[in-house]
Design an enzyme around this catalytic site. Sequence first.
Site, PDB file in Angstrom:
ATOM      1  N   LYS A  39       0.805  -1.211   0.000  1.00  0.00           N
ATOM      2  CA  LYS A  39       0.000   0.000   0.000  1.00  0.00           C
ATOM      3  C   LYS A  39       0.841   1.265   0.000  1.00  0.00           C
ATOM      4  O   LYS A  39       0.521   2.239  -0.685  1.00  0.00           O
ATOM      5  CB  LYS A  39      -0.977  -0.019   1.176  1.00  0.00           C
ATOM      6  CG  LYS A  39      -2.088  -1.046   0.994  1.00  0.00           C
ATOM      7  CD  LYS A  39      -3.152  -0.922   2.050  1.00  0.00           C
ATOM      8  CE  LYS A  39      -4.300  -1.872   1.706  1.00  0.00           C
ATOM      9  NZ  LYS A  39      -4.930  -1.537   0.419  1.00  0.00           N
ATOM     10  N   GLY A  40       1.923   1.259   0.772  1.00  0.00           N
ATOM     11  CA  GLY A  40       2.767   2.440   0.806  1.00  0.00           C
ATOM     12  C   GLY A  40       3.387   2.742  -0.548  1.00  0.00           C
ATOM     13  O   GLY A  40       3.330   3.872  -1.039  1.00  0.00           O
ATOM     14  N   ALA A 230     -17.654   1.357  -7.335  1.00  0.00           N
ATOM     15  CA  ALA A 230     -18.441   1.805  -8.482  1.00  0.00           C
ATOM     16  C   ALA A 230     -19.475   2.868  -8.113  1.00  0.00           C
ATOM     17  O   ALA A 230     -20.040   3.524  -9.004  1.00  0.00           O
ATOM     18  CB  ALA A 230     -19.147   0.613  -9.116  1.00  0.00           C
ATOM     19  N   GLU A 231     -19.713   3.063  -6.805  1.00  0.00           N
ATOM     20  CA  GLU A 231     -20.674   4.074  -6.354  1.00  0.00           C
ATOM     21  C   GLU A 231     -19.998   5.407  -6.021  1.00  0.00           C
ATOM     22  O   GLU A 231     -20.643   6.310  -5.491  1.00  0.00           O
ATOM     23  CB  GLU A 231     -21.446   3.556  -5.137  1.00  0.00           C
ATOM     24  CG  GLU A 231     -22.245   2.297  -5.399  1.00  0.00           C
ATOM     25  CD  GLU A 231     -23.242   2.475  -6.528  1.00  0.00           C
ATOM     26  OE1 GLU A 231     -23.909   3.528  -6.586  1.00  0.00           O
ATOM     27  OE2 GLU A 231     -23.355   1.551  -7.368  1.00  0.00           O
ATOM     28  N   GLY A 232     -18.708   5.532  -6.309  1.00  0.00           N
ATOM     29  CA  GLY A 232     -18.029   6.806  -6.114  1.00  0.00           C
ATOM     30  C   GLY A 232     -17.459   6.980  -4.726  1.00  0.00           C
ATOM     31  O   GLY A 232     -16.870   6.066  -4.161  1.00  0.00           O
ATOM     32  N   GLY A 266      -7.830   1.637  -4.417  1.00  0.00           N
ATOM     33  CA  GLY A 266      -7.897   2.504  -3.247  1.00  0.00           C
ATOM     34  C   GLY A 266      -6.589   3.244  -3.017  1.00  0.00           C
ATOM     35  O   GLY A 266      -6.581   4.407  -2.598  1.00  0.00           O
ATOM     36  N   ASP A 267      -5.478   2.576  -3.296  1.00  0.00           N
ATOM     37  CA  ASP A 267      -4.171   3.222  -3.170  1.00  0.00           C
ATOM     38  C   ASP A 267      -4.005   4.322  -4.213  1.00  0.00           C
ATOM     39  O   ASP A 267      -3.431   5.379  -3.938  1.00  0.00           O
ATOM     40  CB  ASP A 267      -3.056   2.191  -3.321  1.00  0.00           C
ATOM     41  CG  ASP A 267      -3.085   1.136  -2.236  1.00  0.00           C
ATOM     42  OD1 ASP A 267      -3.558   1.442  -1.124  1.00  0.00           O
ATOM     43  OD2 ASP A 267      -2.653   0.000  -2.504  1.00  0.00           O
ATOM     44  N   SER A 298      -6.828   3.607 -13.071  1.00  0.00           N
ATOM     45  CA  SER A 298      -5.892   2.578 -12.609  1.00  0.00           C
ATOM     46  C   SER A 298      -6.471   1.176 -12.749  1.00  0.00           C
ATOM     47  O   SER A 298      -5.720   0.207 -12.889  1.00  0.00           O
ATOM     48  CB  SER A 298      -5.491   2.832 -11.146  1.00  0.00           C
ATOM     49  OG  SER A 298      -6.515   2.431 -10.246  1.00  0.00           O
TER      50      SER A 298
END
Length: 316
Positions: A39-40, A230-232, A266-267, A298
């Site tokens: 993640k970093g 998908a819902e923002g 998410g990253d 992405s």
Amino acid sequence: MSDVAVVGSFNVDHVWRCDALPHAGETRTGRYSTGPGGKGFNQAVASARAGASTSFVCALGDDLGGQLARALAEADGIALVDQRSEHPTGTAGIYVDAHGRNSIVIGAGANGDLRASFVESQWAVIAQARVVLAQCESPGDAVLVALRIGLDVGATTVLNPAPANADVDVELLVMADILTPNETEFAALLGKHCGVEIDPDSLAATDSATLHAHCRNLLPQGSVVITLGAEGAFVSHAAGQLRGDDLALYRVPAYPATPIDTTGAGDAFSGALAASLSQLEQPFAEHVRFAARYAARSTETAGAAASMPRLAPLGA
């Protein structure tokens, strides 16, 4: 001087793509690949490729994985500073299905050795940044030091409380100017800190006033951005801390995409949000929209760090 300082993890990802995610006891046939992740590092790469000068503080093994991290950081212009560990560089096993959904198992390795004292020793690296970004794949005391340095020097601190099973305590939460959980991470935090049990899959359909109340209960200060796939995204600001917005709560729609791999989305969002915050003076909603567009793009490329889009410098 870096615009964004990221403190966190690096993993060598081992990825299997198959038609469906395997069930317990099931063997499936898939296609294998490997590449950089963690993640970093994903967020550092997203920040750099979104146009911000970026530094990355981490722990690496004295092995091929560590060599890979240093070489890739140099290729993307990331100023990497690592604590050398006697343990192997972190790894992740990732399964991706035909719809781009994934299941992931992490082997922390060197990431688990990142010491608070080492992060403190990198005060000059972190303190020069406009935005300090951290996640929870590294020891909590090391993350705490990074965010505290950011607050002490007046930087904007962003905490991505991921993964969902991380032990995110109150001390970390109060250090965050901005919190960026996904649905699962937000639900886990509500359960732990507020005693509220909520189905992560129901969050996107929850009315905005209720979501806002949950956010303010969890993080009385600062801003919460819940990424909803998908819902923002849903944004909640503390009273009097609207960051240039007109509204204390609102939603930002997802951008159209044809996803082939959601690993690292998410990253991508958190890294791009940090980059935008460090570069442009504009309402917070515009930073979130930029991050949402970046994250959507992405998902159209396979991989974690490798999937982060390369953009022209922000503001150019």
